[in-house]
Design a protein around this motif. Structure first.
Motif, PDB file in Angstrom:
ATOM      1  N   ARG A  59       0.823  -1.194   0.000  1.00 10.94           N
ATOM      2  CA  ARG A  59       0.000   0.000   0.000  1.00 10.94           C
ATOM      3  C   ARG A  59       0.860   1.248   0.000  1.00 10.94           C
ATOM      4  NH1 ARG A  59      -5.302  -0.673   3.702  1.00 10.94           N
ATOM      5  NH2 ARG A  59      -4.032  -2.289   4.622  1.00 10.94           N
TER       6      ARG A  59
ATOM      7  N   TYR B 121       0.456   4.080  -2.743  1.00  9.83           N
ATOM      8  CA  TYR B 121       0.130   5.458  -2.384  1.00  9.83           C
ATOM      9  C   TYR B 121       1.125   6.446  -2.974  1.00  9.83           C
ATOM     10  CZ  TYR B 121      -3.885   4.741   0.638  1.00  9.83           C
ATOM     11  OH  TYR B 121      -5.128   4.464   1.112  1.00  9.83           O
TER      12      TYR B 121
ATOM     13  N   ALA C 292       2.479   6.107  -5.802  1.00  9.60           N
ATOM     14  CA  ALA C 292       2.013   6.246  -7.184  1.00  9.60           C
ATOM     15  C   ALA C 292       0.804   7.179  -7.250  1.00  9.60           C
ATOM     16  CB  ALA C 292       1.668   4.874  -7.757  1.00  9.60           C
ATOM     17  N   THR C 293      -0.110   6.996  -6.330  1.00  5.26           N
ATOM     18  CA  THR C 293      -1.313   7.823  -6.319  1.00  5.26           C
ATOM     19  C   THR C 293      -0.973   9.288  -6.060  1.00  5.26           C
ATOM     20  OG1 THR C 293      -2.609   5.973  -5.490  1.00  5.26           O
ATOM     21  CG2 THR C 293      -3.544   8.173  -5.219  1.00  5.26           C
ATOM     22  N   LEU C 294      -0.076   9.510  -5.122  1.00  5.38           N
ATOM     23  CA  LEU C 294       0.310  10.890  -4.814  1.00  5.38           C
ATOM     24  C   LEU C 294       1.048  11.503  -5.992  1.00  5.38           C
ATOM     25  CD1 LEU C 294       1.303  10.338  -1.098  1.00  5.38           C
ATOM     26  CD2 LEU C 294      -0.591  11.735  -1.960  1.00  5.38           C
TER      27      LEU C 294
ATOM     28  N   ALA D 126       0.340  10.755  -9.067  1.00  5.05           N
ATOM     29  CA  ALA D 126      -0.764  11.105  -9.962  1.00  5.05           C
ATOM     30  C   ALA D 126      -1.410  12.421  -9.549  1.00  5.05           C
ATOM     31  CB  ALA D 126      -1.798   9.986  -9.982  1.00  5.05           C
ATOM     32  N   GLN D 127      -1.462  12.640  -8.264  1.00  2.84           N
ATOM     33  CA  GLN D 127      -2.040  13.894  -7.779  1.00  2.84           C
ATOM     34  C   GLN D 127      -1.090  15.064  -8.012  1.00  2.84           C
ATOM     35  OE1 GLN D 127      -5.035  14.315  -6.321  1.00  2.84           O
ATOM     36  NE2 GLN D 127      -5.667  12.224  -5.914  1.00  2.84           N
ATOM     37  N   ARG D 128       0.112  14.763  -8.452  1.00  2.98           N
ATOM     38  CA  ARG D 128       1.126  15.797  -8.692  1.00  2.98           C
ATOM     39  C   ARG D 128       1.363  16.628  -7.445  1.00  2.98           C
ATOM     40  NH1 ARG D 128       1.024  12.843 -12.448  1.00  2.98           N
ATOM     41  NH2 ARG D 128       1.290  13.340 -14.655  1.00  2.98           N
TER      42      ARG D 128
ATOM     43  N   GLU E  69       9.456   3.610  -7.573  1.00  2.96           N
ATOM     44  CA  GLU E  69       8.275   4.466  -7.643  1.00  2.96           C
ATOM     45  C   GLU E  69       8.644   5.895  -7.240  1.00  2.96           C
ATOM     46  OE1 GLU E  69       5.343   3.026  -8.847  1.00  2.96           O
ATOM     47  OE2 GLU E  69       4.966   5.165  -9.104  1.00  2.96           O
TER      48      GLU E  69
ATOM     49  N   ARG F  66      10.643   7.548 -10.073  1.00  7.86           N
ATOM     50  CA  ARG F  66       9.746   7.959 -11.138  1.00  7.86           C
ATOM     51  C   ARG F  66       9.127   9.313 -10.793  1.00  7.86           C
ATOM     52  NH1 ARG F  66       7.941   4.206 -13.839  1.00  7.86           N
ATOM     53  NH2 ARG F  66       7.323   2.718 -12.232  1.00  7.86           N
TER      54      ARG F  66
ATOM     55  N   THR G 106      10.166  13.712 -12.403  1.00  7.35           N
ATOM     56  CA  THR G 106       9.319  14.759 -12.955  1.00  7.35           C
ATOM     57  C   THR G 106       9.143  15.897 -11.959  1.00  7.35           C
ATOM     58  OG1 THR G 106       7.389  13.546 -12.206  1.00  7.35           O
ATOM     59  CG2 THR G 106       8.107  13.175 -14.466  1.00  7.35           C
TER      60      THR G 106
END
Lengths: 332, 332
Positions: free
Chosen positions: A104, A108, A110-112, A114-116, A139, A142, A146
């Motif tokens: 998890r 998370y 990854a999700t954060l 995505a939320q930039r 992760e 990655r 950016t």
DNA sequence: CTGTTAGCGCATTCAG
DNA sequence: CTGAATGCGCTAACAG
């Protein structure tokens, strides 16, 4: 839904002008137009659409905080410190709780991403599993490639800025203090073998005892929470002093001893680690190692946000713990 | 930064197709194209830009949680319950802490509105200030007018769905139980006069005593935290039983009595309210009123998110507390 | 089943 | 100092 365009029209100005007065632009706007825009925004009840703003700007004002469990006062204190910094800088905080599930944690991040979010704060012990650590690190990389900023509280093996509590040193200091009280036979309620924080505290403690020429402590493993301390305490066989690797476990140990009619500190001394504020009124008051939890959370976020760390080497800042002797331990 | 378009190009499909396979669309996509897209996304390390998604969809996947203080276990427990529901529904949680400043509470509602969060959860006691309540309500209404959903934990005077803890009833039950133990002279560590939760508990307690024909309790006001309980306890003059309106205050009271050599429960009985999990191992174990805190947080979020409540009347769900007699109170 | 296209609301060049 | 125009990355009709 009231948009900037509505405000601009209502104020009789251009979209650009409205944007400039309402959202922190460096550009100047004449006083009269400024007033008009502000009034229009007020009347219409305009609220910036942050999603649109984030998209246009390419950067958000949110930071992500990953903790294991908010109901554990350790993480609550860290979170509190971090949130104070966030508030000072006008940022919002998105909180994710992993409940100690490494998968998890990775998800998370990854999700954060995505939320930039502007920065991610990882708190809580790393675990001794190279595969998991590698994937988490991928992760994170990655995310950082950016422009994401990352900081950790705990062990520094993710290549990020980190705030490292003095676990081994603090535990060693504690061991010396306890030995100074005359104790010779120790037990350690050691938590899970794979939890690095637990490992560090155990090895620091055991190492100091060894240096003093004292016998190795009895090690009892278990979970890192109250129940882990409770169960582990039952297996202590022959010790005058028990070190639980965190305060919450120590509370469990105290309960176990109490139920069995073993008095603390008369029959056995008990020490913890962390100095959780909520537990300061415990009876007997807990001997422990004080960690500046809120400061650690705050500092970690500052490091993550700090511009100077841009492309430099990951920094590690140690935060020392201080032994606090209280009533749960007594001289032998 | 890898975008959906990059993925689409890399996979040799259209933007729309890539969008359909990567982000939960109801539309179907052929297996071969689906595979290509997934592989491309994987290879490129694509992460959805949630800001863009939110803008396009007109709805976010974030919920806002407003609490007073995360280090207070009461709020941590509520937050934990709410976050479990959020996780089940694949939503992220943005947390704001007000530190009991009503102005900040209002400001945060505005900010969360700007974030276009799906729902806002307001937890923590309302205060007895009509002006503040009105402005908060205005801000909430503004948010709801554009589709925002709101739920509260506490008093239901904001026109929203609310989870209302049985403060008065629980305190009354407690009073009766304590009177049943033979106590006649009570003191109440009452918290701040303007805090409605405190008021409700005080009046429920006092009301039950009155019904029993017992003398009115001595009321000592103070802050709603540990230190408030500590200070207030010092002013108790003549009581065999002290009711602190929350557990954290009760901890302060215990500390105060202990320091002054007043034994609990031998010399005075002490009771709290909430049944905070972290404090269950206290000595003496605290008599209290158990509130299902995590369930309350969870239920509140469910109500906010629940579609059926669309335009209906605001619902209030009462959550009863249950008296738990433990060692900190004894029969007279 | 798949592709084309028109916005979502705002920040920001670039002109004026 | 102000305005017009472009694009941020994605979704959702719509057309094929």
């Amino acid at each position: 839904m009231v948009t900037l365009e509505d405000v601009a029209r209502h104020a009789g100005v251009s979209l650009a002008t409205a944007s400039r007065v309402l959202n922190g632009s460096t550009r100047q706007v004449g006083a009269s137009l400024r007033a008009k825009v502000e009034q229009a925004a007020q009347q219409l009840g305009y609220r910036t659409n942050v999603a649109a703003q984030t998209l246009a700007r390419g950067a958000s004002n949110v930071i992500g905080l990953v903790v294991h469990d908010l109901t554990d006062p350790y993480f609550a204190a860290l979170a509190d410190g971090a949130m104070r910094v966030a508030e000072d800088r006008g940022m919002m905080v998105m909180v994710a709780t992993t409940h100690r599930d490494p998968e998890r944690e990775i998800a998370y991040v990854a999700t954060l991403n995505a939320q930039r979010v502007r920065a991610v704060l990882l708190s809580g012990s790393r675990i001794a599993d190279p595969a998991v650590t590698r994937r988490l690190r991928e992760e994170l990389d990655r995310y950082r490639q950016t422009g994401g900023r990352v900081a950790c509280v705990g062990q520094s093996l993710l290549g990020t800025d980190t705030v490292a509590p003095g676990n081994a040193e603090g535990a060693a200091d504690l061991a010396r203090a306890l030995a100074g009280l005359g104790h010779r036979r120790f037990a350690v309620l050691a938590g899970p073998p794979w939890l690095l924080t637990a490992q560090d505290r155990v090895s620091g403690f055991a190492g100091a005892l060894a240096e003093l020429g004292l016998p190795a402590p009895q090690l009892v493993h278990g979970t890192f929470d109250r129940d882990g301390g409770y169960s582990a305490a039952a297996e202590v066989t022959d010790a005058t002093c028990v070190f639980a690797v965190n305060d919450v476990m120590a509370v469990g140990a105290l309960a176990s001893f109490r139920e069995r009619g073993i008095r603390v500190p008369e029959d056995v001394s008990v020490a913890g680690f962390d100095d959780i504020a909520t537990l300061r009124d415990l009876v007997p008051a807990l001997t422990t190692v004080r960690l500046p939890l809120p400061d650690m959370g705050a500092r970690a976020l500052e490091m993550a946000l700090d511009e100077t760390g841009e492309s430099a080497e990951p920094r590690t800042e140690r935060m020392a713990g201080r032994v606090v002797l209280r009533e749960s331990t007594r001289p032998l």
